[in-house]
Write an enzyme that holds these catalytic residues in place. Structure first.
Site, PDB file in Angstrom:
ATOM      1  N   CYS A 128      40.304  43.292  38.874  1.00 39.20           N
ATOM      2  CA  CYS A 128      39.754  44.280  37.952  1.00 39.20           C
ATOM      3  C   CYS A 128      38.298  43.952  37.610  1.00 39.20           C
ATOM      4  O   CYS A 128      37.798  42.860  37.881  1.00 39.20           O
ATOM      5  CB  CYS A 128      40.615  44.377  36.691  1.00 39.20           C
ATOM      6  SG  CYS A 128      40.365  45.931  35.783  1.00 39.20           S
ATOM      7  N   SER A 478      32.110  53.616  32.118  1.00 42.45           N
ATOM      8  CA  SER A 478      32.905  53.219  33.267  1.00 42.45           C
ATOM      9  C   SER A 478      32.115  53.459  34.545  1.00 42.45           C
ATOM     10  O   SER A 478      31.248  54.341  34.606  1.00 42.45           O
ATOM     11  CB  SER A 478      34.195  54.042  33.307  1.00 42.45           C
ATOM     12  OG  SER A 478      34.794  53.992  34.574  1.00 42.45           O
TER      13      SER A 478
END
Length: 564
Positions: A128, A478
């Protein structure tokens, strides 16, 4: 770079050799070690496996493959864990404030274990977003031979003939709220978007950082665009272990690899692939850990000379698996090298230079694909991550400017002190074309933790407002974000930055052509608003968030915790 063969257990010998270390060896014997093992290098395996997120739930098989290869190559594998936060799951909640914090925790874990146990080398396995910068920062601090093994990208989901990924779901929420999508379609997209393990599939933050690690030379060629479920990912993990053992023998360390020139290479690849805004923050922090002088203005310098070559999501059409089939990061790097936009003399973890690694890669992309454009027919002539300045961000901020029909807008401020109220305003239809949303007190200190905001931007896209509404914040976005958005505004509101003094209805200009972010009021008016201002009380007074808020540097310096 000249390499020399050294004692491969020279560090671990500090705790394994001599009569005085008999108690230490006793503990090794308890784990099955033999006397002959103490002459072998102790190789740390920082294992980011976790069932928290699909980004990391496929890492154990890669760690196991690397462990076996380390043992086969003559090393002792010492496994320890590193944590992760799922950005996709935490997004839009208080949990997102722990994402950037996890970057620091990961780097601390690696530095602590490698140094505390006198490891001779370390192989880091991560998936991640924050696993990559956190992993490399820890590797650089410890500065023993090290390699990064990326968990790999996720395969696309499918619905009604379209490829899906996690961003598809965020945008579907906005479409549904705007009455442009049925509840049933939203449910089907939710269920089908993520079919298995791997990191989010576009050129979002995880794939951006892993691609940049290839460009740095701290990961193996082609490894960043492999899919997690595929066998080639296992083989790459094994080869990474073998390469690391050779690097231990040659004493090739992270700070030999991560230099100003290699960071320029990495940033050039980020620009060429249309990568995430988060790369700006993370490479400022990586440069700090490496002791390399690198500023936010260096990104703008590289941007202006580097074309966008790849047609990749979020602002393009394709996913990382498509880039892999088209030639991967080595193909992009070779094109940049031939064009004089890459430093070919930088050393890699294998001991080869970048030019040597790319020697057999074609100079141009193959015909019949549209993922990688020819260097003379780029998606855009200049990079997409622009550094804007002005009275709202004198230290600089980051805007993703490609793909916009109109990169200039002036509109009234719609001010929100948190993400949730801003998102609610979008979903309730209270934000209209021409507005400039301001989400503040969300920086490194104010958030704290500088949360990402995909929920509001996804909602704007879904509502059809992605290019007609501006959004500025001292927080982050993001890697899946696109639109008229500006993040990392510095100084942040909690530090008394001018973003704190915007009032509802003020005129704000975002001008990507002039690299300007401006509050359209007089200097005198701005100064008068500062009178009597005091920083808000800390949102956290104990724990990791309190420590982060107290120690974090400005976003313009990477939001690091050790900038003393």
């Amino acid at each position: 770079m000249e390499t020399k063969v050294i004692a491969i257990n020279r560090r671990s010998a500090n705790i394994t050799e001599g009569k005085s270390r008999a108690p230490n060896r006793s503990m090794y014997y308890a784990m099955g070690y033999e006397e002959s093992d103490f002459k072998k290098p102790m190789i740390g395996v920082a294992n980011g496996h976790s069932t928290i997120t699909p980004c990391n739930s496929g890492l154990q098989k890669l760690a196991d493959a690397a462990i076996d290869a380390i043992e086969e190559a003559g090393g002792n594998a010492q496994v320890f864990g590193t944590p992760t936060i799922s950005d996709g799951m935490a997004m839009g909640t208080e949990g997102m404030k722990y994402s950037l914090v996890s970057r620091e925790v990961i780097s601390d874990c690696i530095e602590t274990c490698v140094q505390g146990q006198w490891m001779d080398g370390v192989l880091v396995v991560g998936g991640c977003d924050k696993n990559m910068p956190g992993g490399l920062m820890g590797m650089l601090r410890a500065n023993v031979p090290a390699i990064f093994v990326y968990g790999g990208t996720i395969l696309p989901g499918h619905y009604q003939g379209k490829d899906l990924n996690i961003v598809s779901v965020f945008e579907a929420v906005g479409e549904n709220a705007a009455g442009r999508m049925s509840d049933e379609d939203l449910l089907q997209i939710e269920r089908r978007a993520i079919p298995g393990t791997g990191s989010c599939g576009g050129m979002y933050t995880a794939n951006t950082m892993s691609s940049a690690f290839e460009a740095l030379g701290i990961s193996l060629p082609y490894s960043s665009t492999m899919a997690n479920p595929h066998d080639e990912k296992l083989n790459s993990a094994k080869e990474s272990a073998r390469v690391l053992i050779e690097a231990v023998k040659k004493d090739i360390k992270p700070r030999d690899i991560v230099t100003k020139k290699s960071i320029e290479n990495a940033v050039a690849v980020i620009m060429a692939t249309g990568g995430s805004t988060n790369a700006v923050l993370h490479f400022l922090a990586i440069a700090h850990a490496a002791g390399v002088e690198w500023t936010i203005d260096d990104f703008e310098r590289v941007r202006q000379k580097t074309p966008v070559l790849c047609n990749l999501k979020p602002s393009g059409q394709y996913l990382a698996v498509d880039l892999h089939q088209a030639g991967g990061i080595p193909q992009v790097m070779k094109m940049l090298l031939v064009a004089g936009l890459l430093h070919g003399d930088c050393i890699t973890i294998s001991g080869q230079t970048i030019a040597e690694v790319l020697a057999d890669v074609p100079d141009a992309p193959r015909a019949g694909q549209d993922v990688i454009r020819p260097i003379d027919q780029p998606m855009y002539a200049q990079g997409h991550l622009a550094i804007l300045k002005g009275n709202l961000s004198p230290e600089g901020c980051v805007a993703k400017i490609t793909g916009l029909k109109n990169p200039v807008m002036t509109g009234p401020a719609r001010v929100f002190e948190d993400e949730q109220s801003g998102l609610k305003a979008i979903l309730d239809g209270k934000i209209v074309a021409g507005d400039v949303m301001v989400l503040r007190y969300l920086g490194p200190k104010g958030g704290p933790g500088m949360p990402e905001m995909l929920a509001p931007t996804g909602a704007l896209i879904g509502a059809g407002l992605g290019e007609s509404v501006g959004l500025i914040t001292d927080g982050r976005f993001s890697g899946g974000t696109w639109g008229m958005v500006v993040g990392h505004v510095a100084p942040e509101a909690a530090a008394g930055g001018n973003i704190a003094f915007i009032e509802e209805g003020d005129s704000i200009t975002i001008d990507a052509n002039q690299l300007l972010l401006q509050l359209n009021i007089s200097d005198a008016e701005l100064e008068s608003r500062k009178v009597g201002w005091t920083a808000p009380a800390p949102r956290y007074t104990r724990g990791v968030q309190a420590k982060f808020a107290f120690n974090a540097s400005s976003a313009s310096k990477g939001a690091v915790l050790d900038d003393y």
